[in-house]
Design a protein around this motif. Structure first.
Motif, PDB file in Angstrom:
ATOM      1  N   LYS A 112      22.108  11.455  18.980  1.00 15.97           N
ATOM      2  CA  LYS A 112      22.442  10.327  19.856  1.00 15.97           C
ATOM      3  C   LYS A 112      22.928   9.091  19.106  1.00 15.97           C
ATOM      4  N   LYS A 113      23.290   9.267  17.856  1.00 10.13           N
ATOM      5  CA  LYS A 113      23.790   8.148  17.066  1.00 10.13           C
ATOM      6  C   LYS A 113      25.176   8.481  16.541  1.00 10.13           C
ATOM      7  N   LYS A 114      26.086   7.501  16.598  1.00 10.25           N
ATOM      8  CA  LYS A 114      27.456   7.722  16.126  1.00 10.25           C
ATOM      9  C   LYS A 114      27.547   7.401  14.640  1.00 10.25           C
ATOM     10  N   TYR A 115      28.203   8.285  13.899  1.00  8.65           N
ATOM     11  CA  TYR A 115      28.398   8.099  12.467  1.00  8.65           C
ATOM     12  C   TYR A 115      29.888   8.024  12.155  1.00  8.65           C
ATOM     13  N   ARG A 116      30.204   7.238  11.145  1.00  9.60           N
ATOM     14  CA  ARG A 116      31.590   7.078  10.706  1.00  9.60           C
ATOM     15  C   ARG A 116      31.656   7.212   9.188  1.00  9.60           C
ATOM     16  N   ALA A 117      32.731   7.811   8.730  1.00 12.65           N
ATOM     17  CA  ALA A 117      33.000   7.887   7.290  1.00 12.65           C
ATOM     18  C   ALA A 117      34.498   7.690   7.116  1.00 12.65           C
ATOM     19  N   SER A 118      34.872   6.917   6.131  1.00  9.36           N
ATOM     20  CA  SER A 118      36.295   6.638   5.949  1.00  9.36           C
ATOM     21  C   SER A 118      36.672   6.709   4.473  1.00  9.36           C
ATOM     22  N   GLY A 119      37.956   6.815   4.237  1.00  7.02           N
ATOM     23  CA  GLY A 119      38.472   6.869   2.876  1.00  7.02           C
ATOM     24  C   GLY A 119      39.952   6.570   2.876  1.00  7.02           C
ATOM     25  N   THR A 120      40.593   6.784   1.749  1.00  9.93           N
ATOM     26  CA  THR A 120      42.017   6.514   1.598  1.00  9.93           C
ATOM     27  C   THR A 120      42.712   7.728   1.001  1.00  9.93           C
ATOM     28  N   ILE A 121      43.867   8.050   1.558  1.00 12.57           N
ATOM     29  CA  ILE A 121      44.704   9.119   1.020  1.00 12.57           C
ATOM     30  C   ILE A 121      46.018   8.507   0.547  1.00 12.57           C
ATOM     31  N   LYS A 122      46.380   8.800  -0.672  1.00  6.89           N
ATOM     32  CA  LYS A 122      47.636   8.296  -1.223  1.00  6.89           C
ATOM     33  C   LYS A 122      48.751   9.278  -0.880  1.00  6.89           C
ATOM     34  N   THR A 180      28.168  16.441  17.749  1.00 11.24           N
ATOM     35  CA  THR A 180      29.120  16.534  18.850  1.00 11.24           C
ATOM     36  C   THR A 180      30.244  15.519  18.670  1.00 11.24           C
ATOM     37  N   ASP A 181      31.289  15.692  19.460  1.00 16.90           N
ATOM     38  CA  ASP A 181      32.415  14.751  19.573  1.00 16.90           C
ATOM     39  C   ASP A 181      33.052  14.379  18.232  1.00 16.90           C
ATOM     40  N   PRO A 182      33.330  15.353  17.352  1.00 17.33           N
ATOM     41  CA  PRO A 182      33.968  14.993  16.083  1.00 17.33           C
ATOM     42  C   PRO A 182      35.449  14.661  16.278  1.00 17.33           C
ATOM     43  N   VAL A 183      35.893  13.595  15.639  1.00 22.49           N
ATOM     44  CA  VAL A 183      37.304  13.224  15.637  1.00 22.49           C
ATOM     45  C   VAL A 183      37.675  12.744  14.243  1.00 22.49           C
ATOM     46  N   LEU A 233      41.271  23.324   1.706  1.00 21.32           N
ATOM     47  CA  LEU A 233      40.111  22.443   1.564  1.00 21.32           C
ATOM     48  C   LEU A 233      39.655  22.328   0.109  1.00 21.32           C
ATOM     49  N   LYS A 234      39.961  23.331  -0.692  1.00 16.40           N
ATOM     50  CA  LYS A 234      39.600  23.279  -2.114  1.00 16.40           C
ATOM     51  C   LYS A 234      40.381  22.190  -2.843  1.00 16.40           C
ATOM     52  N   GLN A 235      41.476  21.709  -2.253  1.00 17.47           N
ATOM     53  CA  GLN A 235      42.259  20.633  -2.847  1.00 17.47           C
ATOM     54  C   GLN A 235      41.654  19.265  -2.569  1.00 17.47           C
ATOM     55  N   GLY A 236      40.645  19.240  -1.683  1.00 15.18           N
ATOM     56  CA  GLY A 236      40.020  17.976  -1.315  1.00 15.18           C
ATOM     57  C   GLY A 236      38.735  17.710  -2.066  1.00 15.18           C
ATOM     58  N   THR A 237      38.129  16.584  -1.745  1.00 17.63           N
ATOM     59  CA  THR A 237      36.860  16.168  -2.340  1.00 17.63           C
ATOM     60  C   THR A 237      35.837  15.989  -1.225  1.00 17.63           C
ATOM     61  N   GLN A 238      34.647  16.536  -1.420  1.00 15.66           N
ATOM     62  CA  GLN A 238      33.598  16.435  -0.412  1.00 15.66           C
ATOM     63  C   GLN A 238      32.722  15.210  -0.682  1.00 15.66           C
ATOM     64  N   SER A 239      32.497  14.417   0.363  1.00 15.73           N
ATOM     65  CA  SER A 239      31.671  13.212   0.266  1.00 15.73           C
ATOM     66  C   SER A 239      30.597  13.237   1.323  1.00 15.73           C
ATOM     67  N   GLN A 240      29.364  12.864   0.947  1.00 17.31           N
ATOM     68  CA  GLN A 240      28.282  12.871   1.902  1.00 17.31           C
ATOM     69  C   GLN A 240      28.360  11.644   2.813  1.00 17.31           C
ATOM     70  N   VAL A 241      28.046  11.867   4.076  1.00 11.04           N
ATOM     71  CA  VAL A 241      28.024  10.776   5.046  1.00 11.04           C
ATOM     72  C   VAL A 241      26.682  10.077   4.947  1.00 11.04           C
ATOM     73  N   ASN A 242      26.702   8.778   4.741  1.00 10.34           N
ATOM     74  CA  ASN A 242      25.471   8.013   4.579  1.00 10.34           C
ATOM     75  C   ASN A 242      24.869   7.632   5.939  1.00 10.34           C
ATOM     76  N   GLY A 243      23.573   7.401   5.932  1.00 11.42           N
ATOM     77  CA  GLY A 243      22.904   6.879   7.120  1.00 11.42           C
ATOM     78  C   GLY A 243      22.282   7.923   8.005  1.00 11.42           C
ATOM     79  N   LEU A 244      22.372   9.191   7.648  1.00  8.50           N
ATOM     80  CA  LEU A 244      21.767  10.230   8.499  1.00  8.50           C
ATOM     81  C   LEU A 244      20.257  10.259   8.301  1.00  8.50           C
ATOM     82  N   PHE A 280      36.592   9.445   9.897  1.00 12.52           N
ATOM     83  CA  PHE A 280      35.923  10.520  10.624  1.00 12.52           C
ATOM     84  C   PHE A 280      34.815   9.921  11.483  1.00 12.52           C
ATOM     85  N   GLU A 281      34.617  10.489  12.665  1.00  9.35           N
ATOM     86  CA  GLU A 281      33.533  10.048  13.541  1.00  9.35           C
ATOM     87  C   GLU A 281      32.898  11.265  14.205  1.00  9.35           C
TER      88      GLU A 281
END
Length: 307
Positions: free
Chosen positions: A102-112, A52-55, A296-307, A96-97
């Motif tokens: 019931k636990k909040k997860y975050r994943a971040s990266g950098t775009i040039k 839930t609550d993706p941003v 989306l095929k131009q992007g890279t998929q990364s797994q969110v850690n901690g799940l 991303f959040e």
């Protein structure tokens, strides 16, 4: 005694087999490593189980996404970009959040954000459209506030689908996105939309379904319509001769919302078409010939850690 012991083992074995097991959850985010300044790109959150609550946080804005059924689990789509007027090439953080179990997860990266050369063009317009009379300044300030408020609209429900409907039946660009404008010899910021040839009175169609958040006849833009399609996706049309909708109206994809014209700061009849993604004006033309899945095929998929 042996029979009792065997019976106990059978009961214990059955209890282990039927013991509730917490379902395995995995989630991924997808975003590109780089993108040209002024261009749009796609992002997503996917997971094997509900969340839930993706941003997504980008360029000092928090863009709300919604959760949909996708593939073998759930997915959230987003369209983002950078404004040629105020974003300089460089590395920018994206985050991303979401909430899961019931636990909040975050994943971040950098775009040039990479530099892109946009040409310059010289235009001759009515002098009052370069240096407005003092009596017009309060009007211009008030209209700027109205437009800024419209562009801050942030609704969650995704009403946009790709590719968008073309706003006109044929596209002939008279002024591309990103061109640095020089009005009557006075340099101005880069063009934040695409100008398309259109005779006065030509039907203008909504590229996406959505809700009208602002209409009016304003000093610089002339007749204008702003449509919110959810997740920070807003389209705008300027220089209209007639407006067929009002604030609060729901519009369908492809619906005629206005007629093109030559109102506001113009050199002749045409349609100005802007696409705003998370507050960033981007080039709207490339999106007419692509889809969210292709992007989306131009992007890279990364797994969110901690799940």
């Amino acid at each position: 005694m042996r029979l009792k012991k065997l019976a106990s083992l059978i009961i214990l074995f059955a209890a282990v087999i039927f013991m509730p097991v917490k379902s395995f959850a995995a989630a991924w985010v997808n975003f590109p490593s780089s993108c040209d300044v002024g261009q749009a790109f796609a992002v997503s959150i996917t997971s094997t189980t509900n969340y839930t609550d993706p941003v997504v946080k980008w360029m000092n804005r928090t863009i709300k996404l919604n959760v949909e059924q996708g593939g073998a689990g759930k997915i959230s789509y987003g369209l983002l970009g950078s404004d040629v007027r105020n974003v300089k090439p460089g590395n920018y953080k994206i985050q991303f959040e979401f909430t899961q179990n019931k636990k909040k997860y975050r994943a971040s990266g950098t775009i040039k954000i990479k530099p892109k050369q946009y040409p310059q063009e010289n235009l001759t317009v009515n002098p009052k459209m370069v240096n407005p009379p003092a009596k017009e300044l309060p009007r211009i300030r008030e209209e700027s506030k109205l437009m800024a408020a419209a562009l801050r609209t942030m609704t969650t429900s995704r009403k946009w689908t790709t590719p968008p409907t073309s706003p006109l039946t044929s596209i002939y660009l008279t002024s591309h996105y990103g061109k640095q404008r020089v009005y009557n010899g006075v340099p101005r910021a880069g063009h934040n939309g695409a100008d398309i040839r259109a005779a006065v009175g030509t039907n203008v169609c909504a590229p996406f379904a959505g809700t009208v958040v602002l209409t009016g006849f304003f000093y610089y833009t002339g007749g204008a319509v702003f449509i919110d399609s959810g997740n920070g996706v807003i389209t705008a049309f300027y220089h209209l001769s007639k407006i067929n909708v009002k604030k609060g109206d729901r519009v369908a994809k492809g619906q005629v919302v206005a007629l093109s014209g030559a109102t506001g700061r113009v050199t002749g009849p045409h349609l100005h078409y802007s696409l705003i993604l998370g507050g960033q004006f981007v080039d709207p033309i490339p999106l007419l010939s692509t889809s969210i899945n292709q992007m989306l095929k131009q992007g890279t998929q990364s797994q969110v850690n901690g799940l």
